[in-house]
Design a protein around this motif. Structure first.
Motif, PDB file in Angstrom:
ATOM      1  N   THR A 365       0.845  -1.196   0.000  1.00 10.52           N
ATOM      2  CA  THR A 365       0.000   0.000   0.000  1.00 10.52           C
ATOM      3  C   THR A 365       0.872   1.234   0.000  1.00 10.52           C
ATOM      4  N   ASP A 366       0.263   2.352  -0.323  1.00  7.74           N
ATOM      5  CA  ASP A 366       1.017   3.600  -0.361  1.00  7.74           C
ATOM      6  C   ASP A 366       1.315   4.085   1.051  1.00  7.74           C
ATOM      7  N   GLU A 367       2.544   4.428   1.311  1.00 11.09           N
ATOM      8  CA  GLU A 367       2.932   4.933   2.621  1.00 11.09           C
ATOM      9  C   GLU A 367       2.341   6.317   2.854  1.00 11.09           C
ATOM     10  N   LEU A 382       0.029  15.848   5.569  1.00 12.31           N
ATOM     11  CA  LEU A 382       0.059  14.466   5.104  1.00 12.31           C
ATOM     12  C   LEU A 382       0.966  14.361   3.893  1.00 12.31           C
ATOM     13  N   LEU A 383       1.872  13.397   3.946  1.00  7.17           N
ATOM     14  CA  LEU A 383       2.735  13.127   2.805  1.00  7.17           C
ATOM     15  C   LEU A 383       2.319  11.788   2.216  1.00  7.17           C
ATOM     16  N   TRP A 384       1.807  11.815   0.982  1.00  7.82           N
ATOM     17  CA  TRP A 384       1.275  10.605   0.333  1.00  7.82           C
ATOM     18  C   TRP A 384       1.508  10.699  -1.169  1.00  7.82           C
ATOM     19  N   LYS A 385       2.281   9.760  -1.696  1.00  4.58           N
ATOM     20  CA  LYS A 385       2.599   9.794  -3.121  1.00  4.58           C
ATOM     21  C   LYS A 385       1.504   9.149  -3.970  1.00  4.58           C
ATOM     22  N   GLY A 386       0.823   8.144  -3.415  1.00  3.76           N
ATOM     23  CA  GLY A 386      -0.299   7.546  -4.145  1.00  3.76           C
ATOM     24  C   GLY A 386       0.084   6.749  -5.360  1.00  3.76           C
ATOM     25  N   TRP A 390      -3.681   2.016  -3.502  1.00  4.69           N
ATOM     26  CA  TRP A 390      -4.343   1.204  -2.479  1.00  4.69           C
ATOM     27  C   TRP A 390      -3.907   1.689  -1.099  1.00  4.69           C
ATOM     28  N   VAL A 391      -4.867   1.803  -0.178  1.00  6.28           N
ATOM     29  CA  VAL A 391      -4.569   2.131   1.214  1.00  6.28           C
ATOM     30  C   VAL A 391      -5.332   1.161   2.105  1.00  6.28           C
ATOM     31  N   ASP A 418       5.193  -2.745   8.877  1.00  6.14           N
ATOM     32  CA  ASP A 418       4.119  -2.801   7.894  1.00  6.14           C
ATOM     33  C   ASP A 418       2.842  -3.432   8.434  1.00  6.14           C
ATOM     34  N   ILE A 419       2.841  -3.881   9.690  1.00  4.06           N
ATOM     35  CA  ILE A 419       1.678  -4.514  10.299  1.00  4.06           C
ATOM     36  C   ILE A 419       1.303  -3.724  11.544  1.00  4.06           C
TER      37      ILE A 419
END
Length: 526
Positions: A365-367, A382-386, A390-391, A418-419
């Motif tokens: 998923t996107d960080e 918020l920093l999101w590259k997309g 999927w999130v 990641d979990i």
């Protein structure tokens, strides 16, 4: 000032409930400012009535609706269950027409697996349940609660405690009785009572109680407790027997939903392995088999029948698999942080280890990074590259069977690895959930499609009452990829369900939310 803090523990031992001790502290502080006396907390009739509702002059208890809140158990989620049960119990105290009794399902000898096939129904029915007085509930672990129960019923200890309690209460009363705002003590000096599970259910039936289930995992979530309650005609919160059994089994959940692919609900390919098989084969050989079958070089492993984040790990190589298998073989309660090749937090493991494990492709998923606020304000960026689109989301569903409604989904942000850990999901001050999801990540149109897909999942699985669904969502199409369904989700003060209820229009406050769930239990579909 948390619900089980030392202040509330000590106050409850001498007759003060949470609200009563806080009211007393505030009123006593106001004595330093005589001009505030006209704003007394007890100046209104409703508050004056509330302050004394548990005293000897209160309505007869038999006129109140009985509610048994059960929590505890012996799974790795038992401490979260204690927090959930305590929170539900305290919130339902707000209603004058309810008598809410906290109850703890005691652990068996050792900690049980959710897949113990040799557990007979008779053996489960003989499990011990403690009906708890106010002061005994306020502990930080189920082990502390159990120790407090055993101490409380020891005759010499009980006599000494009662004597000291009376002395302290007399001294407090002498100091406060001159103030008209002091309504007296509102907690009686009761002792815990012990029942077998079978006796406890019969007691619930006899007094006409509704059971609010807050036992996470194990018999509280796999349909066992639900089946026992149904057999005696005792109403309870949450989904029924069949839905509980299905959702506890992640493979069965996927099979029940796999026909919905054309309707925007996707499932993840799984490979199920027995623990014994993993212990016998070389990790490298297993790794080659798994990556070849699942067509992915990064995998996710999880127990086939367990809840939340217990035993869930990201595996990037055969070395990671070897470490995980060693933890199973050694019955480790935890895998320390950063033991695997990719950074991660502590991985809580089921004890004893599960007999069946699921391997599936790890979904990238996107960080999302939440930056700290700048000194000039409180706004986070918020920093999101997309890139992948999927999130990960988590969302509560509430309602009657076949007409479940989705609350506003929350986007989950992982702080370590990641979990999501148990702490990030349920403990205050940890974990980040974006509720409602920012428009910069997902549009209202895609969000509404996502909610419809979530409702389709809930109604296909015949959920009722309330549950929580974890999934991945495509931020463009609103399609969802199901992770798991929790039929007894966390209900701690900081759980995401509370955030989502507050995001409704109008907001649903915690005590109203839990009352809604309780009322749904008495309106169960046939």
């Amino acid at each position: 000032m948390e619900q089980t803090s030392f202040l509330f523990q000590q106050a409850s031992k001498v007759g003060f409930s949470h609200s009563n001790i806080l009211r007393t502290i505030v009123q006593h502080a106001c004595l330093r400012f005589p001009n505030l006396s006209q704003y007394s907390l007890l100046s209104s009739p409703s508050l004056r009535k509330k302050s004394s509702q548990h005293t000897k002059d209160s309505p007869k208890r038999q006129d109140l609706q009985k509610v048994f809140v059960i929590f505890g158990g012996d799974t790795s989620e038992r401490q979260v269950s204690l927090m959930s049960g305590t929170n539900v119990w305290l919130n339902l105290q707000a209603f004058d027409d309810l008598e809410v009794i906290p109850c703890m399902l005691a652990p068996t000898n050792g900690y049980s697996s959710n897949t113990d096939s040799d557990k007979s129904k008779l053996g489960v029915s003989s499990r011990m349940v403690w009906s708890l007085p106010y002061s005994v509930v306020l502990r930080h672990t189920t082990e502390e609660v159990l120790d407090a129960c055993i101490e409380a019923i020891e005759p010499a200890r009980a006599a000494l405690t009662s004597r000291w309690r009376s002395q302290v209460m007399n001294e407090i009363m002498e100091g406060l009785k001159k103030h008209d705002w002091f309504g007296g003590f509102d907690i009686s000096d009761d002792l815990p009572r012990r029942y077998s599970l079978d006796e406890w259910i019969k007691q619930a039936k006899e007094v006409g109680a509704t059971v609010f289930i807050a036992v996470h995992g194990g018999i509280g979530e796999d349909g066992t407790l639900q089946s026992l309650l149904e057999a005696e005609g005792v109403p309870y919160t949450g989904p029924g027997v069949i839905a509980s059994k299905t959702c506890m089994d992640k493979v069965a959940t996927s099979l029940a939903l796999q026909h919905l692919a054309d309707n925007g609900v996707l499932t993840i390919t799984k490979d199920v392995r027995k623990k014994e098989e993993l212990l016998k084969m070389p990790p490298l050989e297993i790794w080659h088999e798994l990556t070849s079958k699942l067509q992915r070089e990064t995998l996710c492993v999880k127990p086939a029948r367990d809840g939340c984040s217990t035993g869930v790990a990201r595996l990037c190589c055969d070395g990671d698999l070897a470490i995980y298998i060693k933890a199973l073989e050694s019955c480790l309660p935890q895998i320390p942080s950063n033991s695997l090749s990719k950074a991660h937090g502590v991985i809580e493991m089921p004890v004893p280890p599960p007999e069946l494990l699921i391997f599936e492709p790890f979904i990238e998923t996107d960080e999302i990074i939440v930056s700290p606020p700048v000194s000039s304000g409180n706004t986070h960026d918020l920093l999101w590259k997309g890139n992948s689109r999927w999130v990960e989301i988590t969302v509560g569903v509430v309602g009657k069977r076949r007409s479940m409604q989705s609350l506003t989904p929350s986007i989950t942000v992982k702080e370590t690895g990641d979990i999501l850990s148990l702490e990030e999901k349920f403990q205050g001050g940890t974990g980040i959930n974006l509720t409602p999801p920012p428009l910069s990540i997902i549009s209202n149109e895609a969000l509404e499609k996502c909610k419809k897909h979530i409702e389709l999942i809930a109604n296909t699985l015949q959920l009722e009452g309330f549950s929580r669904i974890d999934a991945f969502v495509n931020v463009d199409s609103g399609e969802v990829l199901i992770i798991e369904v929790n039929t007894v989700p966390g209900m701690t003060p900081s759980t995401v369900l509370i955030h989502q209820a507050l995001a409704e229009q109008p907001p649903i406050y915690p005590h109203q939310f839990f009352r809604t769930l309780l009322d749904l239990a008495s309106e169960r579909s046939p």
